[in-house]
Each structure stands twice: as C-alpha cells, then as structure tokens.
Design a protein around this motif. Structure first.
Motif, PDB file in Angstrom:
ATOM      1  N   GLU A  30       3.862  26.653 -32.802  1.00 22.85           N
ATOM      2  CA  GLU A  30       3.485  25.328 -33.270  1.00 22.85           C
ATOM      3  C   GLU A  30       3.737  24.321 -32.161  1.00 22.85           C
ATOM      4  N   LYS A  31       2.767  23.467 -31.916  1.00 26.51           N
ATOM      5  CA  LYS A  31       2.870  22.396 -30.918  1.00 26.51           C
ATOM      6  C   LYS A  31       3.271  22.917 -29.540  1.00 26.51           C
ATOM      7  N   VAL A  32       2.661  24.020 -29.123  1.00 26.71           N
ATOM      8  CA  VAL A  32       2.906  24.605 -27.807  1.00 26.71           C
ATOM      9  C   VAL A  32       2.009  23.907 -26.797  1.00 26.71           C
ATOM     10  N   THR A  33       2.604  23.499 -25.656  1.00 30.29           N
ATOM     11  CA  THR A  33       1.830  22.912 -24.572  1.00 30.29           C
ATOM     12  C   THR A  33       2.232  23.593 -23.276  1.00 30.29           C
ATOM     13  N   LEU A 129       0.845  16.461 -16.164  1.00 35.29           N
ATOM     14  CA  LEU A 129       1.446  17.552 -15.414  1.00 35.29           C
ATOM     15  C   LEU A 129       2.959  17.437 -15.305  1.00 35.29           C
ATOM     16  N   ASP A 130       3.556  16.512 -16.055  1.00 31.59           N
ATOM     17  CA  ASP A 130       5.007  16.357 -16.083  1.00 31.59           C
ATOM     18  C   ASP A 130       5.526  16.975 -17.379  1.00 31.59           C
ATOM     19  N   PRO A 131       6.194  18.133 -17.305  1.00 31.00           N
ATOM     20  CA  PRO A 131       6.678  18.781 -18.531  1.00 31.00           C
ATOM     21  C   PRO A 131       7.623  17.901 -19.342  1.00 31.00           C
ATOM     22  N   ALA A 132       8.344  17.011 -18.692  1.00 32.63           N
ATOM     23  CA  ALA A 132       9.273  16.132 -19.411  1.00 32.63           C
ATOM     24  C   ALA A 132       8.564  15.240 -20.415  1.00 32.63           C
ATOM     25  N   ALA A 133       7.285  14.976 -20.201  1.00 30.45           N
ATOM     26  CA  ALA A 133       6.523  14.116 -21.110  1.00 30.45           C
ATOM     27  C   ALA A 133       6.353  14.753 -22.496  1.00 30.45           C
ATOM     28  N   PHE A 134       6.549  16.068 -22.579  1.00 30.38           N
ATOM     29  CA  PHE A 134       6.355  16.773 -23.849  1.00 30.38           C
ATOM     30  C   PHE A 134       7.664  17.075 -24.571  1.00 30.38           C
ATOM     31  N   VAL A 135       8.779  16.717 -23.957  1.00 35.40           N
ATOM     32  CA  VAL A 135      10.084  16.967 -24.552  1.00 35.40           C
ATOM     33  C   VAL A 135      10.545  15.709 -25.273  1.00 35.40           C
ATOM     34  N   PRO A 136      10.799  15.803 -26.566  1.00 35.06           N
ATOM     35  CA  PRO A 136      11.246  14.602 -27.286  1.00 35.06           C
ATOM     36  C   PRO A 136      12.622  14.176 -26.797  1.00 35.06           C
TER      37      PRO A 136
END
Length: 142
Positions: A30-33, A129-136
């Motif tokens: 679920e909600k995998v990016t 392309l910044d993985p941190a943008a997807f971490v709450p």
C-alpha cells in the motif's frame, strides 16, 4: 576504453548505472513509491508508483500505478498513468491509463486505452527524486 567495472558512454563520460527489477521479483504494498535517480528497468511486477530519471518497463514488466520520469519507455504493461517529458510505447506495450507528456511516440502494434494530453505546467512532469519527500514527518514525543 574503461575497465570492466566502469562503463563509459561513447562520449567518454561515465555511463549511468541501471537498476533492475527482475522478472522473478514483485514489489507489492500500500502506498509504495520507488525512487530511482538513474536508469530503471522493470522486468518484474510493481504495484505502486515509480519516480525516476529514465524508466523502462520491459516486455515481461507490469506496473500498476503512476510512472513519472523524464524518459519513459514501455515494452510491457501498465495499468495507471504515465507522466514524462518523453514517452515511447513500443509494439509490445499495453497501456491502460492516461498519458501526460511533451513528446509521445507510439509504435504500430502498441495497445493503448486512455487519454493523452500535454502538461498543464512543467511541474506535472517533474519526477520527485528525493526519497525524503515520501517519508511522513515524525512528531516529537510528548
């Protein structure tokens, strides 16, 4: 000419590495990016979104989600959406979803069911392309 461990392009610059999701590999959740800053080749299955610079879905590849990349090359299947500056559907491509693009190439034999439109603005095609943008953000403990 570079050594076996350091591939070079014909211009003499180092070639970008390619990350591969093999045909025996599935990423499901679920909600995998997925975020890939270089080239990505999908030969397996991804249920989730992909953000990358250069994304290719191979003939055995299947993506359920949205692919956002500068360049998108489809040989396999997608159920979702494509958002890219340049999108190419090869003859084996099967796309069920909308395409937002600046440049679209569709080969004879490619299957496409959806709508095509240009972007409303450039940010619509820009992959994150910044993985941190997807971490709450984690709230500090009280």
């Amino acid at each position: 000419m570079g050594s076996a461990g350091s591939a070079q392009s014909t211009s003499g610059a180092p070639a970008k590495a390619t990350s591969v999701i093999g045909s025996d590999f599935a990423i499901i959740g679920e909600k995998v990016t997925l975020v890939c800053r270089s080239k990505l080749l999908v030969e397996g299955e991804v249920i989730g979104d992909i953000n990358g610079d250069d994304v290719t879905v191979g003939e055995s590849g299947m993506v359920t989600g949205t692919i956002t990349a500068r360049n998108i090359t489809m040989h396999g299947a997608l159920k979702g959406a494509l958002r890219g500056e340049s999108v190419t559907l090869h003859k084996t491509a099967r796309v069920d979803g909308d395409i937002v693009q600046n440049t679209l190439v569709v080969a004879e034999g490619a299957q496409f069911d959806g709508r095509v439109r240009p972007p409303h603005d450039a940010s619509e095609l820009k992959p994150q392309l910044d993985p941190a943008a997807f971490v709450p953000a984690i709230a500090p403990a009280a």
